[in-house]
Design a protein around this motif. Sequence first.
Motif, PDB file in Angstrom:
ATOM      1  N   PHE D 100       0.829  -1.204   0.000  1.00 39.90           N
ATOM      2  CA  PHE D 100       0.000   0.000   0.000  1.00 39.90           C
ATOM      3  C   PHE D 100       0.866   1.258   0.000  1.00 39.90           C
ATOM      4  O   PHE D 100       0.646   2.194  -0.772  1.00 39.90           O
ATOM      5  CB  PHE D 100      -0.929  -0.011   1.224  1.00 39.90           C
ATOM      6  N   LEU D 101       1.875   1.270   0.876  1.00 40.04           N
ATOM      7  CA  LEU D 101       2.742   2.450   0.949  1.00 40.04           C
ATOM      8  C   LEU D 101       3.388   2.727  -0.398  1.00 40.04           C
ATOM      9  O   LEU D 101       3.525   3.870  -0.830  1.00 40.04           O
ATOM     10  CB  LEU D 101       3.807   2.244   2.025  1.00 40.04           C
ATOM     11  N   ILE D 102       3.783   1.652  -1.067  1.00 44.87           N
ATOM     12  CA  ILE D 102       4.465   1.839  -2.345  1.00 44.87           C
ATOM     13  C   ILE D 102       3.489   2.297  -3.427  1.00 44.87           C
ATOM     14  O   ILE D 102       3.843   3.072  -4.315  1.00 44.87           O
ATOM     15  CB  ILE D 102       5.218   0.546  -2.726  1.00 44.87           C
ATOM     16  N   HIS D 103       2.244   1.851  -3.317  1.00 39.53           N
ATOM     17  CA  HIS D 103       1.232   2.364  -4.239  1.00 39.53           C
ATOM     18  C   HIS D 103       1.102   3.876  -4.081  1.00 39.53           C
ATOM     19  O   HIS D 103       1.009   4.617  -5.066  1.00 39.53           O
ATOM     20  CB  HIS D 103      -0.125   1.707  -3.958  1.00 39.53           C
ATOM     21  N   VAL D 104       1.071   4.305  -2.834  1.00 35.80           N
ATOM     22  CA  VAL D 104       0.924   5.744  -2.586  1.00 35.80           C
ATOM     23  C   VAL D 104       2.131   6.487  -3.155  1.00 35.80           C
ATOM     24  O   VAL D 104       1.996   7.478  -3.890  1.00 35.80           O
ATOM     25  CB  VAL D 104       0.797   6.004  -1.068  1.00 35.80           C
ATOM     26  N   TYR D 105       3.314   5.982  -2.848  1.00 34.28           N
ATOM     27  CA  TYR D 105       4.553   6.615  -3.298  1.00 34.28           C
ATOM     28  C   TYR D 105       4.581   6.718  -4.817  1.00 34.28           C
ATOM     29  O   TYR D 105       4.993   7.721  -5.391  1.00 34.28           O
ATOM     30  CB  TYR D 105       5.718   5.770  -2.789  1.00 34.28           C
ATOM     31  N   SER D 106       4.106   5.651  -5.500  1.00 37.28           N
ATOM     32  CA  SER D 106       4.195   5.593  -6.954  1.00 37.28           C
ATOM     33  C   SER D 106       3.428   6.715  -7.625  1.00 37.28           C
ATOM     34  O   SER D 106       3.780   7.154  -8.717  1.00 37.28           O
ATOM     35  CB  SER D 106       3.663   4.256  -7.459  1.00 37.28           C
ATOM     36  N   ALA D 251      11.492  -1.513  -5.149  1.00 38.32           N
ATOM     37  CA  ALA D 251      11.249  -1.530  -3.706  1.00 38.32           C
ATOM     38  C   ALA D 251      10.263  -2.628  -3.343  1.00 38.32           C
ATOM     39  O   ALA D 251      10.482  -3.395  -2.408  1.00 38.32           O
ATOM     40  CB  ALA D 251      10.706  -0.170  -3.271  1.00 38.32           C
ATOM     41  N   LEU D 252       9.187  -2.709  -4.113  1.00 38.47           N
ATOM     42  CA  LEU D 252       8.136  -3.656  -3.758  1.00 38.47           C
ATOM     43  C   LEU D 252       8.553  -5.088  -4.074  1.00 38.47           C
ATOM     44  O   LEU D 252       8.477  -5.982  -3.229  1.00 38.47           O
ATOM     45  CB  LEU D 252       6.855  -3.307  -4.534  1.00 38.47           C
ATOM     46  N   ILE D 253       8.992  -5.287  -5.310  1.00 39.09           N
ATOM     47  CA  ILE D 253       9.194  -6.651  -5.775  1.00 39.09           C
ATOM     48  C   ILE D 253      10.566  -7.156  -5.422  1.00 39.09           C
ATOM     49  O   ILE D 253      10.736  -8.237  -4.877  1.00 39.09           O
ATOM     50  CB  ILE D 253       8.994  -6.715  -7.300  1.00 39.09           C
ATOM     51  N   HIS D 254      11.567  -6.337  -5.714  1.00 38.78           N
ATOM     52  CA  HIS D 254      12.922  -6.860  -5.625  1.00 38.78           C
ATOM     53  C   HIS D 254      13.571  -6.569  -4.302  1.00 38.78           C
ATOM     54  O   HIS D 254      14.748  -6.747  -4.135  1.00 38.78           O
ATOM     55  CB  HIS D 254      13.727  -6.315  -6.797  1.00 38.78           C
ATOM     56  N   LYS D 342      14.526  -1.945   3.743  1.00 35.40           N
ATOM     57  CA  LYS D 342      14.964  -1.983   2.342  1.00 35.40           C
ATOM     58  C   LYS D 342      13.999  -1.211   1.448  1.00 35.40           C
ATOM     59  O   LYS D 342      14.405  -0.483   0.537  1.00 35.40           O
ATOM     60  CB  LYS D 342      15.116  -3.428   1.870  1.00 35.40           C
ATOM     61  N   ALA D 343      12.696  -1.342   1.763  1.00 43.65           N
ATOM     62  CA  ALA D 343      11.735  -0.552   0.992  1.00 43.65           C
ATOM     63  C   ALA D 343      11.986   0.928   1.222  1.00 43.65           C
ATOM     64  O   ALA D 343      11.983   1.735   0.279  1.00 43.65           O
ATOM     65  CB  ALA D 343      10.310  -0.924   1.380  1.00 43.65           C
TER      66      ALA D 343
END
Lengths: 101, 521, 170, 634
Positions: D100-106, D251-254, D342-343
Motif C-alpha cells: 500500500f505504501l508503495i502504491h501511494v509513493y508511486s 522496492a516492492l518486488i525486488h 529496504k523498501a
Amino acid sequence: MSLSVQGYLLLSAVISAIGLLGLLVRRNPLIMLMSVELMWGGGALAFIAFARHVGNMDGHAFAFFAMIVAAAEVAIGLALVVALFRGREAVDIDDIQLLKG
Amino acid sequence: MPEVDVSFQVIARALTLVVAAVLVLIVDLILPSRLVRRPVAWISALGIGLAGWYTYSLWVQVTPAGAGPVWNVTAADVSTAWTAFLGAISADGLGLAFGGIILAAALAGVAMSVRRREDDVSGYYSLLLLAAAGMMLLAAGTSLLTIFVSLELLSLALYVLVGFRRRDPRGKEGAFKYLILGSVASGILLYGFALLYGSVGSVWLSDFQAYWYAHGAHGMTPLYRAGLALTVVGFAFKMAVVPFHAWAPDAYQGAPASISGFMAVGTKAASLAALIRLLSVALPAAELGAVVWPLTVLAALSMFVGSILATVQSNMKRLMAYSSIAHAGYLLMALPGLSQQGIAAAAFYSLAYLFMTVGAFAIIVWLGDAPESGSEMARYESLFYRRPYLAGALTLFLLALAGTPATAGFVGKVLLVRNAMEFGGWLLVAALAVTTGISAYAYLRVVLVMIRRPAAAQVVEGAAWHEAAAAEDPDQGEEEARELGTPWPLAVVVIVAAAATIYLGLFPQGAIAALSSLLPV
Amino acid sequence: MSVALIVSGALAIGGALGVILARAPVHSVIALIVNFLGLAGVYLSLQAEFLAVAQVIVYAGAVMILFLFVIALLTVKREPMERLTARTAGRLPLNLLAAFAMAFLVVLAIVRSDPGGSVAVPSNFGTVRAMGETLLVTHVFPFEIAALVLLVAVVGVVVLVGRRPEKGRE
Amino acid sequence: MESTTPVLLLIVALPLAGSLITAANRNRWKEGTLARVASTAVALSFAATLVALGLQGGAGGVLRFPLVTWGPAGGFELSLGLLGDSISLWWALVVTGVGFLIHVYSSGYMHGDPGFGRYYAKLNYFVFAMSLLVLSDNYVGLLIGWANVGLASFMLIGFWNQRAEAAAAAMKAFVMNVIGEIGLILGTLLLIVHAGSAEFDTVFAAVRSAEPALVTSVGLLFLVAAVAKSAQLPLHTWLPDAMQGPTPVSALIHAATMVTAGVYLVVRSAPIYLASETAALTVAYVGGLSALFGAVVALRQPDIKKVLAFSTMSQVGYMMMAAGAGAYTAAMFHFMTHAFFKAALFLAAGIVIHYLGGEQDIRRMGSLRERLPVVYWLALFSVLALAGAPPLAGFFSKEEILHGVKDAGLTGLWILGVAVAGLTAWYMFRLFSLVFLGAAQPAGKGRREGADENVESRMEMVIPVGVLTALSVVGGWISIPGLTALPEKYLLPALQRVADVPVHRAVWSTDALLVTAVAAAGAVFALSLYGAKGSWRRQEVAARGEPGGPLYNGFYLDALYRTAVVRPTVAVSSWVGRRMDPEGVDGIVHGIAGAVKLLGRALASWHAGLVRSYVFTIVLGVVGVLAYILLAVQ
C-alpha cells in the motif's frame, strides 16, 4: 506341389524391400510412386500367401482393399505430381524444398 | 452364410458424416456457385452436430451414469449388443470418447473455414467430413480391415486437404511429401497386419483374444513380434512420433490452418484410440513391455525433438507442428501399464489438447493464415497493443500447451506423470520435465513477440509485407481478413476453447470421472 | 515347385528391380507392369484367381495407363526425369544398408517362425463366388468404406487439378 | 481452532479487482483517480488482512476458505483453497501493508508517465499474485501464485519496454524464473504422486512416512525454485538487472516481497526440510554463501540501485541461512524488518534519483545532505537499521538469525554471518557517504533536464518513506528477547501444528556485542574511507573520469588496510563482480539457451525438406523398433 508359405513370404519381403529401396534412392516422384506400389504389392502378396496358409479368405479381402486403396492413392499422388511439376525443367523431388527446418 | 447384423445405431455417427459429405456435393451441383458457400457450411456443421448427438446418445447407453460401462457388467454385452457388421465396428467407450473429440475438432475445422474464399468449397467440406468419418471409424474399428481402410480414408482425404491452398506451391509440396511418407507408413502397416493375420489366422480383433487364450506365452512368435512392431510403427507415423514425424511440419505449414488444427487433433486422437484398442486385445499384459519399451524411447525422443525444434521456428503453423510432435510423446505416456487410469489420462489429455490446439489455430486463422517462414511472425508483433483480447487468448493457449497450472494442460500432464510413475516410466517423467522447460521457452518466444513494441522500421516492413501479401494472394493477409470482418464462428471457437481450457484446468474431475473406464476389457 | 511359379517369381523380382533401376519413367512403368504380371502369376499359384484377374485389370490396366497419361502430360518438351546430379551418391551405401537391415529383420522373423503346415481349403477357395461372399457379406462394412476411399480419390483429383475456370478478381 | 471465512478471499480478490478496473479505465481516467482506485484496493486488502488477524483467534488459529475441489476422480484428489495461519497472515500483512505504501509513493514517482494506468494495473496484479502465493493452502495454488508473480515481475521490469536493456532484463528474469518454476512443478508433482494430494496438511502428514530420498529430492527441487525466485547463488544475476524497472517496483518486488517468496517456500515446507537434513543444510549453505557474495559485490558497485540490489541478495541470504538452520521464526522476523528498511531505502533512492533527474551513479552525487535534509535523516535511520545498529529493527532480527545458526551448530556459517554484518555496514555507509556527504559532484551540483527540485515537498513520496523508516526503527521491538518475543509466540504454533520444530528462543548474549562491534567497525571504516575527506572517496570519484586532486594521500591506517584488507577485498569484489558474475554464471545460462538453440538448428538441418532423408529416418526407426521387439525381449 507348391512352395511353403515361408517361400512366398520371402518373395513378398524382397519385393517390399526393393520398393523401399526405390524410395530411398530415386528422386523422380513418378518412380517414387511406383516404388510405393511395389511395397504395397509385397504386402498384398503376404496376405494372399497367409490366406492360403490359414485357410480363410480374409486375406484375399485385405489384398483386394489394399489394391483399391493403392489405386486411389496413386490417383491423388499423380494429381499432385502434375500440380507440382507441370512446366518444370526437371522432375526431381529435391527441387521442391520450400518447406524445411 | 453368416447373417450380417446391420445396426444403424452403431454406425450412425459415421454414417451421418458421410451423408452430409454427399449432400454437400449434391448441393454444389444444384445451386449456382456463388450461393454455395453458406449452405454447405451449414450442412457440414449440422451433419457433425447430428453425429455428435448420436455419439452422445450411444455414450449414455454404453456408460450409464453410476453403473459404469456395460462391459464391466458382462463382457458378453460388448461383443453382441454393441458391435455391428459381424464385429467390424463397435460402440464402446473408447471409440465414443475419442470420437467425440474428433467431432469437436471437425466442427471447429468447419467453423475456422467459413472465411475461405477458394472455389471448390464443396470439395473442401466434403473431404473434411469424409476425413472425420474415417477418423471415427478408425477409433471404433474392431477388425484389422476396418482399421486399415478407415485409416486410408482419413489419410487420402487429408492429403488432398493439405494441398488445398490454391496457387501456393507450399501446400502441394507438403501434401506430396505427406502422401509419399504416408504411403510408406501404410505399406509398413499393411505388412505388419499381414504378419498378424498370418499368425492369428483372422482379421477380427475378437479372435486375437481367442488366440492368446489358446497359445498363452507361446503366442509371441517371431512372426507375431515382427507384425506387432510394424503395426506400431504405422500408428506412430500417424501420430507424428519421432522418427516417423518428418511429414508433420511440412504438412501443417503447407495446409490451411483450419485443416492443420483439425488434423493435429483428429488424427492423433483416432490413431491413439486404435493403438490402444489393438494393444489391449493383441497382447496379454505380461507381454506388453515388449512393445511399450521401444514406444517409451520414441516418446521421449518425440518430446525432445518436438520441443527443441519448436524453439527455432518462425512460422506459427510449423511451431504448432513441432508442438504436436512433442504432444504425441506426452500422449504415449499413457501406454505403460495400459491401465484404465492411463487411458483416462490419455483421453483427458487429448481433450485438453483439442481445446488448446484448436484455439491456437483459430487465432492463426483469425490473423490471416500464411505459409511462409520468417515474415509470418510480423503478424504477431505487438499484438497485445493492437488486439489485447486476441493476444491474451493466444497466450492462454500457449501457456496451456506448456502445461501451466490452472489450465487443462497442467491437469493432463499431472495425470500422465502419475500413470508413468506408477508403471516405472521414469524416463518419460524425466523427459517430460526437461522438455516442458524447453517448450515453455518456445511458446514464450511468441508471447514476447506479441508484447514487444515494434520499432518503426519493423512496422513499415510488416505493413509492406501485408500489402505484398494482399496483392499477391487476395485470399490471405490480415488486411483482407479485417475487410471481411471476423465471422462469428471463429470467435465462438476461440471463446469456447479458452473457456474449456480454463474450466478443465480448474474443474477437471467431471471429465476425468467420465473418462475413467474406457479400456475395452 | 512348378516352372510357372519360378518364372512368375522371377518376373516379379525382375520387374521390381527394373522399376527402381530404369532412368526413364516410361521404362519403369513397363517394368512395373512386368512385376504386376509376375505377381498375378504368383497369386494364381496360391489359388487366388479373382485377385490375379483383378491385379491385371486394375493395376496393369487402369493404374498404369494413369501413369502413362501423366508422363505424357509432363513431357511436352522432354522426358520427365530427375536431374543428373550425384547428390545422393555418397549416401547410397547407407541407404542400401538401412533397407537391407529392415528386410533382414523381417526375413529373420519369417525364417525363425514355424508356421506349421497349411490347412486344407475348400474347392471354391479364391474363386469369384467365394470372393463375392467374402467382400459383400463378411467384410461388407470395410467394403463400403473402400467405396468412400474411391469417392475421396475422385473429389480429390477434381480439387487438385480439375478446377473450374477461375472467376472474379483473380 | 479452525474456521472458514471469506475474508481470506477478499485479501486476494480486492487487488485483482483493482487491477482489472484500473486496466479497463487506464486511458479514460485521470492519474489521480487511477492512483486512488488502485491504492484503495490494496488498502482494503490490508484492512481485510487485519480483520483476518482478528478472526484468527490467537497464534494457533487457522482460517480457511475453500475455492475449488477436484475429485476424488481418476484416483487422486486435489483441492484449491486459501489458508490463513500465522505464517500466511504474517506474509500477507507485509505484502499488503508495504504494498500500500508503495502504491501511494508511486503516484508521485510515476507522475506524468504515459503508462501510468498500465503501471497501476500491473502493480495491483502483482499484489494479487503475491497474496495468492502466500495464502494458498496447497502447493498447486502456491505454484499458480508463483507463476503469476513471475509474470507480474516480468511485466514490471520490462515496464519501460522501449528501452532495450529493460526488455533484456525482463527476459533474463523470466528465464531464471522459469528454471525455478520447473523445480517447483517437479517437486509438487512428486508430492502429489506420493501423498495423493497437494494440500499442505496432507502432504506434511505423508512426508513423515516417505522415503528419505524422495523427501530430499523434493527439498532440493524446492531449493532450486527458491534460489531462482530469491536471487540466490547461482541464479541471482537477474536481480541487479531487474533494476531497469521503475524504482518503486524495485522496492516492492525486488526488495520487500517477491524475492522473499523463496524464503516463504522454505519456511512453508519446514516439515520437508526437517525430514531431510541434507536439503536443509544445502539451503543454509546456499543462503550463507549468497549473503557473503552479495555483500562483497555490493562494496564496489557504482549504481545506487545495484548496491541495494546486491544488499537484498545478501539479506535474503541471511533469511535462507536461518531457515536452513531451522531458525524459521528468525527468518520470518528478518523478512519483516528487511521489508521495512529496504523498501525505505529504495524509495529514498527513488527520491534522490528524481531529484537528480535520473542520475543513478553514486560517484556523481555527494553533498545531498544540505539539499535533501529530510531524506538525509530518513535514509540515515534506514541505513543504521540495515547495518544492525541497536536498537533498530535490523539489530534484533540479525541477532536472532546469528543466534539460531550458532545454536544449530553451524559455526562456520556463524562466522561468515558475523563477517557479512561488518561488510553490510561497510557498503551501506559507503553508499550513504558518497550520496549525502562530502562535496557536491557534478550531478549533485548542476541542474539536469527533468530534475525535480521540489521533490521533498511531494508528500505522497516522502510520507511513505517516513512511515517505513519509523517501522525500521521500532519494528524490531516486537522481538526484544525476554520482553516481547512476539514473532516466536505468534509464528511458532503455526509451525508446530505440522511438524516438530526445534525452538530457538531469542536471548541476549555477549555475541550481540561482538556483532555490533564488527558492524560498527565496518561503518567507521567506511566513513573514514568515504567520508568528506576520505581517500577512497576521492579515488572512486576520480575513477569516473572527472578531474580530481591527488589520487591518494595515504594515511598509515589506509595504507595498512589497503594492502592487507581493502585491496584484496576490492580485488576479489571486482573480480567476482566483473568476471565470474557476468561471464561465469550468466555464461552458463546463456550457454544452456545457446546449446538448445544450436541443437535446434542442427536438428532443423535434418529437416531440410528432402523426402529421401525422411524415408531414411523412418527406416531407421523401423529397424530400431523391429530389432527391439524381435530380439531384445524373449
